[in-house]
Motif scaffolding. Structure first.
Motif, PDB file in Angstrom:
ATOM      1  N   GLY A 221       0.810  -1.214   0.000  1.00 51.00           N
ATOM      2  CA  GLY A 221       0.000   0.000   0.000  1.00 51.00           C
ATOM      3  C   GLY A 221       0.841   1.260   0.000  1.00 51.00           C
ATOM      4  O   GLY A 221       0.534   2.226  -0.716  1.00 51.00           O
ATOM      5  N   ILE A 222       1.907   1.266   0.799  1.00 48.73           N
ATOM      6  CA  ILE A 222       2.791   2.436   0.844  1.00 48.73           C
ATOM      7  C   ILE A 222       3.479   2.636  -0.496  1.00 48.73           C
ATOM      8  O   ILE A 222       3.648   3.775  -0.965  1.00 48.73           O
ATOM      9  CB  ILE A 222       3.840   2.268   1.970  1.00 48.73           C
ATOM     10  N   ALA A 223       3.878   1.522  -1.142  1.00 45.10           N
ATOM     11  CA  ALA A 223       4.529   1.627  -2.455  1.00 45.10           C
ATOM     12  C   ALA A 223       3.592   2.257  -3.478  1.00 45.10           C
ATOM     13  O   ALA A 223       3.985   3.158  -4.232  1.00 45.10           O
ATOM     14  CB  ALA A 223       4.982   0.246  -2.920  1.00 45.10           C
ATOM     15  N   TYR A 224       2.323   1.804  -3.499  1.00 41.08           N
ATOM     16  CA  TYR A 224       1.346   2.393  -4.414  1.00 41.08           C
ATOM     17  C   TYR A 224       1.114   3.868  -4.096  1.00 41.08           C
ATOM     18  O   TYR A 224       0.999   4.704  -5.005  1.00 41.08           O
ATOM     19  CB  TYR A 224       0.015   1.635  -4.325  1.00 41.08           C
ATOM     20  N   LEU A 225       1.035   4.186  -2.797  1.00 42.02           N
ATOM     21  CA  LEU A 225       0.811   5.572  -2.393  1.00 42.02           C
ATOM     22  C   LEU A 225       1.995   6.458  -2.777  1.00 42.02           C
ATOM     23  O   LEU A 225       1.817   7.596  -3.236  1.00 42.02           O
ATOM     24  CB  LEU A 225       0.570   5.642  -0.885  1.00 42.02           C
ATOM     25  N   LEU A 226       3.213   5.946  -2.607  1.00 41.78           N
ATOM     26  CA  LEU A 226       4.404   6.719  -2.980  1.00 41.78           C
ATOM     27  C   LEU A 226       4.456   6.973  -4.481  1.00 41.78           C
ATOM     28  O   LEU A 226       4.837   8.065  -4.922  1.00 41.78           O
ATOM     29  CB  LEU A 226       5.664   5.983  -2.519  1.00 41.78           C
ATOM     30  N   ILE A 227       4.075   5.960  -5.270  1.00 44.65           N
ATOM     31  CA  ILE A 227       4.033   6.157  -6.726  1.00 44.65           C
ATOM     32  C   ILE A 227       3.001   7.225  -7.075  1.00 44.65           C
ATOM     33  O   ILE A 227       3.255   8.120  -7.893  1.00 44.65           O
ATOM     34  CB  ILE A 227       3.699   4.829  -7.435  1.00 44.65           C
TER      35      ILE A 227
END
Length: 397
Positions: A221-227
């Motif tokens: 989730g954090i990876a998607y949010l960072l992207i």
């Protein structure tokens, strides 16, 4: 009259985007099928974006025609007349436009003419549309792995990716206090995610097949949010570049970017794409067909989808109206408090459970953002004092 307008802008931003947030979170959880007792998620983020961008472009053009002066041509109304912004050849010195363009000889004049042309402006708008279209699916996908309050908190921290993308793309520098803000925001987000215990996708409408909020789940989730935030940062920095180079209003930018977004997402939605995680999370032939099939079998999605598109479009108008009449400082204050209330509303409406550590992390994030708002207010006040002194000197001459 000024207070009435300000009150209307505040009420408009709060009401539209609070309703928009409720609709967005509702769209991230399963809907009951009328065919059987199954529950399925709406997996057409591009269709959602098409609905909102289409209404946004329509509302922007209606606003522009409503505020149009009798002597204003359609070209000027749409912000496409930029011949006056091109620097003329000069033997010495420089000519400053909305950005800063040096004009020393004819060769430089030709370069400036291309740089400040209408085609260059439309290309920038299209670039923003590509960024927005690419970012939206990642933000929507993140809600399957992190809670909505975490999403709101992360989206409140756009300063971090905006700074990074400005430095990376346009080699801009920032004041030292901004790095303190970034550090506080990063610490607060880390605390919020680290102390979290709730499952993603939780809603009063159903559990949605929520998984345990493991570290691996959070990282996805954090990876998607960072992207999503990184692409948003590229969008914001490109918009800053447009305002610096071209003499356009916020409503003109809103119209063109949303028009390009609508055209782009419409074309993609009718292409027979294969299953692509995040970007095309559907096994149907086209995104449009998948969205229409889902609406037919899950009619309860129509209400939050319409609410999402309409409130998003009207909310953008209030944002640009506030920016035009009261400046970015007032807008920052309104949006900062609005995001805080969005978190609180999400907690109340969808019964999210936040730990003491998460509330502490939230406080650290908003404290960091408040430092940024306070410094801006101080700088604006200092500039006004200097301007008043300059006016006084001129009067005494």
């Amino acid at each position: 009259m000024t207070f009435i307008r300000l009150g209307s802008c505040i009420a408009g931003v709060y009401s539209m985007f609070l309703l928009w947030a409720i609709a967005q979170e509702r769209l991230s959880v399963p809907f009951q099928s009328i065919v059987d007792d199954s529950k399925d998620k709406f997996r057409s983020p591009l269709f959602m974006g098409t609905c909102q961008s289409a209404l946004s472009s329509i509302s922007a053009i209606l606003y522009l025609f409503f505020r149009r002066t009798p002597s204003q041509s359609v070209i000027d109304l749409l912000g496409l007349h930029h011949s006056t912004l091109v620097a003329k050849p000069a033997t010495k010195g420089s000519v400053k436009t909305n950005g800063s363009a040096k004009s020393i000889n004819t060769a430089h004049h030709v370069d400036d003419k291309k740089r400040y042309s209408t085609n260059a402006l439309l290309l920038r708008y299209f670039q923003c549309a590509i960024f927005i279209t690419s970012a939206a699916p990642f933000g929507f996908a993140a809600l399957s792995y992190i809670t909505y309050p975490a999403m709101v908190l992360g989206k409140s921290c756009k300063l971090v990716p905006v700074m990074f993308m400005n430095v990376l793309l346009y080699r801009r520098k920032f004041a030292p206090h901004k790095y303190l803000v970034v550090a506080m925001v990063t610490l607060g987000i880390t605390m919020f995610m680290g102390f979290g215990q709730e499952k993603p996708g939780k809603s009063k409408h159903g559990d949605g097949g929520a998984k345990d909020l493991s570290m691996y789940t959070q990282l996805i989730g954090i990876a998607y949010l960072l992207i999503n935030l990184a692409i948003d940062g590229a969008t914001n920095s490109t918009q800053d570049e447009i305002f610096a180079r071209f003499k356009v209003s916020g409503q003109q930018m809103m119209f063109w970017i949303n028009l390009f977004c609508t055209l782009l997402t419409t074309v993609i939605s009718v292409l027979p794409l294969p299953y692509i995680p995040v970007l095309h999370p559907s096994h149907s032939g086209t995104e449009l067909q998948g969205a229409l099939d889902f609406i037919r079998t899950h009619p309860s999605v129509i209400s939050p989808l319409a609410q999402f598109a309409l409130t998003g479009a009207l909310g953008q108008l209030f944002i640009f109206e506030t920016l035009q009449h009261f400046g970015s400082l007032t807008l920052v204050t309104i949006t900062l408090t609005r995001k805080l209330f969005t978190m609180l509303l999400s907690v109340i409406v969808y019964n999210h459970k936040l730990t003491a550590g998460q509330w502490a992390g939230t406080a650290v994030v908003f404290a960091g953002i408040s430092v940024e708002a306070w410094v801006k207010r101080r700088d604006v006040h200092a500039k006004r004092v200097i301007q008043e002194k300059e006016k006084a000197k001129i009067k005494n001459l």
